[in-house]
Design an enzyme around this catalytic site. Structure first.
Site, mmCIF file in Angstrom:
data_model
loop_
_atom_site.group_PDB
_atom_site.id
_atom_site.type_symbol
_atom_site.label_atom_id
_atom_site.label_comp_id
_atom_site.label_asym_id
_atom_site.label_seq_id
_atom_site.Cartn_x
_atom_site.Cartn_y
_atom_site.Cartn_z
ATOM 1 N N GLY A 2 0.814 -1.219 0.000
ATOM 2 C CA GLY A 2 0.000 0.000 0.000
ATOM 3 C C GLY A 2 0.843 1.263 0.000
ATOM 4 C CB VAL A 3 3.326 2.614 2.405
ATOM 5 C CG1 VAL A 3 4.300 3.787 2.467
ATOM 6 C CG2 VAL A 3 2.295 2.720 3.534
ATOM 7 C CE LYS B 29 3.681 1.483 13.313
ATOM 8 N NZ LYS B 29 2.921 2.193 12.353
ATOM 9 C CB ALA C 58 0.608 8.905 8.222
ATOM 10 C CG LEU D 269 -0.497 14.114 10.666
ATOM 11 C CD1 LEU D 269 -1.232 13.768 11.966
ATOM 12 C CD2 LEU D 269 -1.130 15.325 10.009
ATOM 13 N N GLY E 32 -11.519 -1.146 5.877
ATOM 14 C CA GLY E 32 -10.080 -1.272 5.634
ATOM 15 C C GLY E 32 -9.228 -0.478 6.600
ATOM 16 C CD GLU F 101 -2.134 -3.624 10.749
ATOM 17 O OE1 GLU F 101 -1.636 -4.512 10.047
ATOM 18 O OE2 GLU F 101 -1.902 -2.413 10.582
ATOM 19 C CG ASP G 15 0.281 0.979 15.398
ATOM 20 O OD1 ASP G 15 1.232 0.760 14.625
ATOM 21 O OD2 ASP G 15 -0.453 1.988 15.316
ATOM 22 C CE LYS H 83 1.580 4.740 14.720
ATOM 23 N NZ LYS H 83 0.160 4.663 14.375
HETATM 24 P P1 NHO Z 1 1.842 -3.789 3.091
HETATM 25 O O1 NHO Z 1 0.784 -3.312 2.139
HETATM 26 O O2 NHO Z 1 1.646 -5.033 3.831
HETATM 27 O O3 NHO Z 1 3.191 -3.872 2.233
HETATM 28 C C1 NHO Z 1 4.381 -4.386 2.748
HETATM 29 C C2 NHO Z 1 5.316 -4.705 1.579
HETATM 30 O O4 NHO Z 1 6.572 -5.115 2.122
HETATM 31 C C3 NHO Z 1 4.854 -5.843 0.680
HETATM 32 O O5 NHO Z 1 5.206 -5.539 -0.676
HETATM 33 C C4 NHO Z 1 5.697 -7.035 1.162
HETATM 34 O O6 NHO Z 1 5.898 -8.014 0.162
HETATM 35 C C5 NHO Z 1 6.981 -6.344 1.505
HETATM 36 N N1 NHO Z 1 7.831 -7.056 2.462
HETATM 37 C C6 NHO Z 1 7.531 -7.456 3.718
HETATM 38 N N2 NHO Z 1 8.588 -8.072 4.282
HETATM 39 C C7 NHO Z 1 9.588 -8.040 3.379
HETATM 40 C C8 NHO Z 1 10.930 -8.494 3.357
HETATM 41 N N3 NHO Z 1 11.468 -9.102 4.412
HETATM 42 N N4 NHO Z 1 11.677 -8.281 2.237
HETATM 43 C C9 NHO Z 1 11.133 -7.654 1.162
HETATM 44 N N5 NHO Z 1 9.879 -7.194 1.128
HETATM 45 C C10 NHO Z 1 9.104 -7.384 2.213
HETATM 46 O O7 NHO Z 1 2.168 -2.659 4.204
HETATM 47 P P2 NHO Z 1 1.942 -1.074 4.073
HETATM 48 O O8 NHO Z 1 0.588 -0.703 4.540
HETATM 49 O O9 NHO Z 1 2.381 -0.619 2.732
HETATM 50 O O10 NHO Z 1 2.954 -0.533 5.195
HETATM 51 C C11 NHO Z 1 4.320 -0.417 4.931
HETATM 52 C C12 NHO Z 1 5.029 0.169 6.135
HETATM 53 O O11 NHO Z 1 4.484 1.452 6.406
HETATM 54 C C13 NHO Z 1 4.831 -0.655 7.436
HETATM 55 O O12 NHO Z 1 6.010 -0.607 8.199
HETATM 56 C C14 NHO Z 1 3.723 0.114 8.148
HETATM 57 O O13 NHO Z 1 3.743 -0.061 9.554
HETATM 58 C C15 NHO Z 1 4.119 1.519 7.766
HETATM 59 N N6 NHO Z 1 3.057 2.448 7.955
HETATM 60 C C16 NHO Z 1 1.874 2.320 7.301
HETATM 61 C C17 NHO Z 1 0.826 3.158 7.604
HETATM 62 C C18 NHO Z 1 -0.457 3.041 6.836
HETATM 63 O O14 NHO Z 1 -1.368 3.864 6.970
HETATM 64 N N7 NHO Z 1 -0.590 2.063 5.921
HETATM 65 C C19 NHO Z 1 1.046 4.108 8.619
HETATM 66 C C20 NHO Z 1 2.315 4.278 9.192
HETATM 67 C C21 NHO Z 1 3.301 3.433 8.841
HETATM 68 O O15 NHO Z 1 0.342 6.036 9.730
HETATM 69 C C22 NHO Z 1 -0.038 4.775 9.333
HETATM 70 C C23 NHO Z 1 -0.393 3.933 10.557
HETATM 71 O O16 NHO Z 1 0.305 3.939 11.536
HETATM 72 C C24 NHO Z 1 -1.579 3.092 10.431
HETATM 73 C C25 NHO Z 1 -1.984 2.452 11.784
HETATM 74 N N8 NHO Z 1 -2.551 1.136 11.532
HETATM 75 C C26 NHO Z 1 -3.005 3.335 12.483
HETATM 76 O O17 NHO Z 1 -2.667 4.445 12.889
HETATM 77 O O18 NHO Z 1 -4.190 2.875 12.638
#
Ligand code: NHO
Length: 363
Positions: free
Chosen positions: A15-16, A119, A151, A153, A208, A211, A222, A226
């Protein structure tokens, strides 16, 4: 390689990661003074790179990656490949992998800069934190992780500015989880009675916001991660995200049920407990919210439910927004407040892209 060339390596294209690629493509056009060359991209299953570092098209990266039949090399091999690149390298870690986080000291010591929303590295052991910044210090490589809290911010950069300009943080308080924000804003709104707890959790999952297994949001970890990051940046050497009180909203009886679906099925059995919490706050003219706080005077960090007056900014939050209040010597009783969308692909990727710009201006 051209003098102004910087190689970009991306691990993680979910996603990111996908949103980051879109932003990187635009950046490459807007910033012709630096030649940004994508030299590596991988998921947990596939990788795409050329041994001669010739560049991968950013626009077609996702389709080329899915067409690739190359499995990702081992992490040490990836580090060796990047360290031997003919120009500076920035690694973008868009995974939530602990293994990759554990390798940051090695990666930085080889002169590779890192930007990431992951994180794990900054909220793991205090030793990993020390090792990361010591490695960056000695090699000159840069490391930024704005999106690891709130995120896109401006939370971490704001806190760093406060500390580095000589202000003193006394307290940080806020709503740090988009999921928890959504849940409590609809379960215990400031007007109206709100929904049943289990129904709101189900709705959040359908939208969505949670998690895949909602317990990963409801256990508070989580938010604890932070808080660990912000406490350390404020000068409190927190040992780990489990070294302070964290309230879990998972009923004991449901901690060990096998699946997220079974958890959701049985959650209504516990609605009366959450109703009680809501009613108790109502009797005091307040609403309940899931918050985290850091108190520098008492050196205490905690995560859990608290009651707020209806006029408090935390009570008035909307949707899945985050709010973070910085109480400092300079700001006195009127805290510096950062508020807005705290989850989602584009806003999280924005923090990563902004970090990349910070690195480009320094290397
Ligand atoms: P996905 O969609 O699961 O994608 C992860 C990718 O990493 C996939 O392509 C997977 O194949 C790859 N991958 C995993 N392990 C691997 C490895 N060992 N080698 C190679 N590739 C590997 O996850 P996201 O959503 O894209 O998230 C990516 C990162 O951003 C994570 O660390 C997540 O914690 C961080 N993040 C996401 C969000 C969000 O909104 N999606 C936020 C912050 C950080 O501010 C957000 C947040 O904290 C959301 C939280 N749930 C809340 O506040 O409610």
């Amino acid at each position: 390689a051209a003098k102004n060339q910087v190689f970009i390596a991306i691990i993680g294209a979910g996603g990111v990661g996908k949103c980051f690629l879109g932003q990187l493509a635009k950046l490459a056009v807007r910033r012709p003074s630096t030649k940004l060359s994508l030299c590596y991209i991988s998921t947990s299953k596939k990788a795409l790179f050329n041994n001669d570092y010739s560049e991968i098209s950013i626009d077609n990266a996702i389709s080329s990656l899915s067409a690739s039949s190359t499995a990702p090399p081992s992490l040490p091999d990836v580090v060796n490949y990047l360290a031997a690149a003919p120009s500076k390298v920035v690694l973008v870690d868009n995974t939530s992998s602990q293994d990759i986080a554990d390798a940051y000291p090695l990666i930085l010591s080889r002169g590779i800069s890192i930007v990431t929303p992951n994180k794990k590295a900054f909220s793991g052991s205090n030793k990993l934190w020390q090792d990361i910044f010591a490695a960056a210090q000695s090699s000159g490589a840069k490391v930024y992780h704005e999106s690891s809290v709130g995120a896109g911010l401006p939370v971490i950069c704001t806190l760093k500015d406060l500390v580095e300009t000589g202000d003193e943080v006394t307290k940080i308080e806020g709503v740090f989880s988009g999921t928890m924000s959504f849940l409590f804003n609809s379960f215990a709104p400031t007007t109206g009675s709100g929904g049943q707890w289990s129904a709101e959790v189900k709705k959040a999952k359908e939208l969505g916001y949670t998690e895949p297994d909602p317990r990963d949001d409801l256990n508070g970890l989580d938010v604890a991660r932070k808080l660990t990051i912000l406490a350390r940046l404020s000068g409190l050497a927190v040992e780990s995200p489990t070294s302070f009180p964290v309230q879990s909203l998972i009923p004991k009886e449901l901690e060990s049920v096998a699946s997220g679906d079974e958890f959701l099925e049985r959650l209504p059995e516990f609605d009366s407990q959450m109703e009680q919490v809501k009613a108790e706050a109502q009797r005091e003219g307040k609403v309940v919210r899931f918050v985290g706080s850091i108190d520098m005077a008492t050196k205490s960090v905690k995560v859990g439910l608290e009651k707020f007056d209806l006029s408090h900014p935390i009570a008035a939050l909307k949707g899945s927004d985050n709010i973070i209040s910085f109480y400092t010597k300079r700001y006195g009783n009127s805290p510096l407040i950062v508020q807005g969308a705290g989850a989602g692909g584009e806003v999280t990727a924005m923090g990563v892209t902004a970090d990349l710009l910070r690195v480009l201006s320094q290397i």
